[in-house]
Design an enzyme around this catalytic site. Sequence first.
Site, PDB file in Angstrom:
ATOM      1  N   HIS A  19      12.461 -12.687  -2.572  1.00  0.00           N
ATOM      2  CA  HIS A  19      12.180 -13.349  -3.855  1.00  0.00           C
ATOM      3  C   HIS A  19      13.071 -14.581  -4.043  1.00  0.00           C
ATOM      4  O   HIS A  19      12.605 -15.635  -4.482  1.00  0.00           O
ATOM      5  CB  HIS A  19      12.459 -12.386  -5.023  1.00  0.00           C
ATOM      6  CG  HIS A  19      11.556 -11.200  -5.093  1.00  0.00           C
ATOM      7  ND1 HIS A  19      12.022  -9.915  -5.238  1.00  0.00           N
ATOM      8  CD2 HIS A  19      10.195 -11.099  -5.049  1.00  0.00           C
ATOM      9  CE1 HIS A  19      11.000  -9.071  -5.293  1.00  0.00           C
ATOM     10  NE2 HIS A  19       9.885  -9.763  -5.168  1.00  0.00           N
ATOM     11  N   LYS A  43       1.759   0.072 -11.061  1.00  0.00           N
ATOM     12  CA  LYS A  43       2.652   1.009 -10.386  1.00  0.00           C
ATOM     13  C   LYS A  43       3.833   1.358 -11.299  1.00  0.00           C
ATOM     14  O   LYS A  43       4.236   0.537 -12.109  1.00  0.00           O
ATOM     15  CB  LYS A  43       3.141   0.389  -9.072  1.00  0.00           C
ATOM     16  CG  LYS A  43       3.220  -1.125  -9.127  1.00  0.00           C
ATOM     17  CD  LYS A  43       3.281  -1.780  -7.765  1.00  0.00           C
ATOM     18  CE  LYS A  43       3.179  -3.298  -7.921  1.00  0.00           C
ATOM     19  NZ  LYS A  43       3.244  -4.052  -6.734  1.00  0.00           N
ATOM     20  N   ARG A  92       4.115 -13.719   3.031  1.00  0.00           N
ATOM     21  CA  ARG A  92       4.920 -13.268   4.164  1.00  0.00           C
ATOM     22  C   ARG A  92       4.030 -13.137   5.391  1.00  0.00           C
ATOM     23  O   ARG A  92       4.143 -13.874   6.343  1.00  0.00           O
ATOM     24  CB  ARG A  92       5.573 -11.907   3.841  1.00  0.00           C
ATOM     25  CG  ARG A  92       6.645 -11.971   2.780  1.00  0.00           C
ATOM     26  CD  ARG A  92       6.907 -10.625   2.190  1.00  0.00           C
ATOM     27  NE  ARG A  92       5.685 -10.063   1.622  1.00  0.00           N
ATOM     28  CZ  ARG A  92       5.627  -8.966   0.897  1.00  0.00           C
ATOM     29  NH1 ARG A  92       6.707  -8.277   0.671  1.00  0.00           N
ATOM     30  NH2 ARG A  92       4.486  -8.535   0.402  1.00  0.00           N
ATOM     31  N   SER A 130       9.956  -5.179  -1.923  1.00  0.00           N
ATOM     32  CA  SER A 130      10.680  -4.259  -2.813  1.00  0.00           C
ATOM     33  C   SER A 130      10.310  -2.815  -2.507  1.00  0.00           C
ATOM     34  O   SER A 130      11.178  -1.937  -2.487  1.00  0.00           O
ATOM     35  CB  SER A 130      10.361  -4.565  -4.280  1.00  0.00           C
ATOM     36  OG  SER A 130      10.835  -5.824  -4.636  1.00  0.00           O
TER      37      SER A 130
HETATM   38  O1  PNS Z   1       5.324  -8.621  -7.457  1.00  0.00           O
HETATM   39  P1  PNS Z   1       3.874  -8.236  -7.549  1.00  0.00           P
HETATM   40  O2  PNS Z   1       3.739  -6.791  -7.964  1.00  0.00           O
HETATM   41  O3  PNS Z   1       3.136  -8.546  -6.276  1.00  0.00           O
HETATM   42  O4  PNS Z   1       3.230  -9.147  -8.708  1.00  0.00           O
HETATM   43  C1  PNS Z   1       1.873  -9.018  -9.087  1.00  0.00           C
HETATM   44  C2  PNS Z   1       1.574  -9.873 -10.330  1.00  0.00           C
HETATM   45  C3  PNS Z   1       2.542  -9.571 -11.446  1.00  0.00           C
HETATM   46  C4  PNS Z   1       1.674 -11.325  -9.988  1.00  0.00           C
HETATM   47  C5  PNS Z   1       0.109  -9.550 -10.776  1.00  0.00           C
HETATM   48  O5  PNS Z   1      -0.058  -8.167 -10.873  1.00  0.00           O
HETATM   49  C6  PNS Z   1      -0.251 -10.180 -12.107  1.00  0.00           C
HETATM   50  O6  PNS Z   1      -0.427 -11.372 -12.203  1.00  0.00           O
HETATM   51  N1  PNS Z   1      -0.314  -9.341 -13.168  1.00  0.00           N
HETATM   52  C7  PNS Z   1      -0.548  -9.795 -14.536  1.00  0.00           C
HETATM   53  C8  PNS Z   1      -1.944  -9.426 -15.029  1.00  0.00           C
HETATM   54  C9  PNS Z   1      -2.951 -10.453 -14.564  1.00  0.00           C
HETATM   55  O7  PNS Z   1      -2.871 -11.633 -14.868  1.00  0.00           O
HETATM   56  N2  PNS Z   1      -3.902  -9.954 -13.770  1.00  0.00           N
HETATM   57  C10 PNS Z   1      -4.936 -10.790 -13.197  1.00  0.00           C
HETATM   58  C11 PNS Z   1      -4.422 -11.482 -11.931  1.00  0.00           C
HETATM   59  S1  PNS Z   1      -5.755 -12.082 -11.061  1.00  0.00           S
END
Ligand code: PNS
Length: 167
Positions: A19, A43, A92, A130
């Site tokens: 990150h 999650k 990645r 993570s």
């Molecule tokens: O670190 P992560 O878990 O890969 O992050 C995922 C994240 C937070 C970027 C994604 O789950 C997200 O954007 N969630 C917010 C809800 C949302 O906007 N959902 C539609 C995305 S297309």
Amino acid sequence: MSERIAVYPGSFDPVTFGHLDILDRASAIFDTVVLGVLENPGKTPLFTAEERVELLQACLDSRPGVQVTTFDGLTVEFAASVGAIAIVRGLRVVSDFESEFQMALMNRRLDPRVNTVFLMTSFSNVFVSSSLIKEVCQLGGDVSEMAPPVSVEAMHRRFAERRESHD
Ligand code: PNS
């Protein structure tokens, strides 16, 4: 020229060197990067959103132009609320691409004003995630090359608390 702001959303449960690597690359491009810690990811997180923010903040000493906050709801709404022109995501491995591509296109459909910018991590962080470091740390493995000391210490504390509460 107006300030160029990006959001870097994620679970950050907890923050890893992967990150911070992406954050530093984003900071070289944007004037301000707002780290957005998702409050209620699907999650179940190991750390509360406030704890995840604190861990991030503990790593940001020498990083001007970086802010940390929690958010709930849509990432595009979070981006609009801070005046961001871009959503930063790290890539990645190739397998990251499919879900990230879907998310970027969905976010564009939801708000065509915001672009997703993908930044590639360094070789040393290709396998850092993570979820993997939590698993390794819980099983007693050394993750000190993958996550900052504050994250490693916090994981040790949390897993010890959990073991005690099961005794
Ligand atoms: O670190 P992560 O878990 O890969 O992050 C995922 C994240 C937070 C970027 C994604 O789950 C997200 O954007 N969630 C917010 C809800 C949302 O906007 N959902 C539609 C995305 S297309």
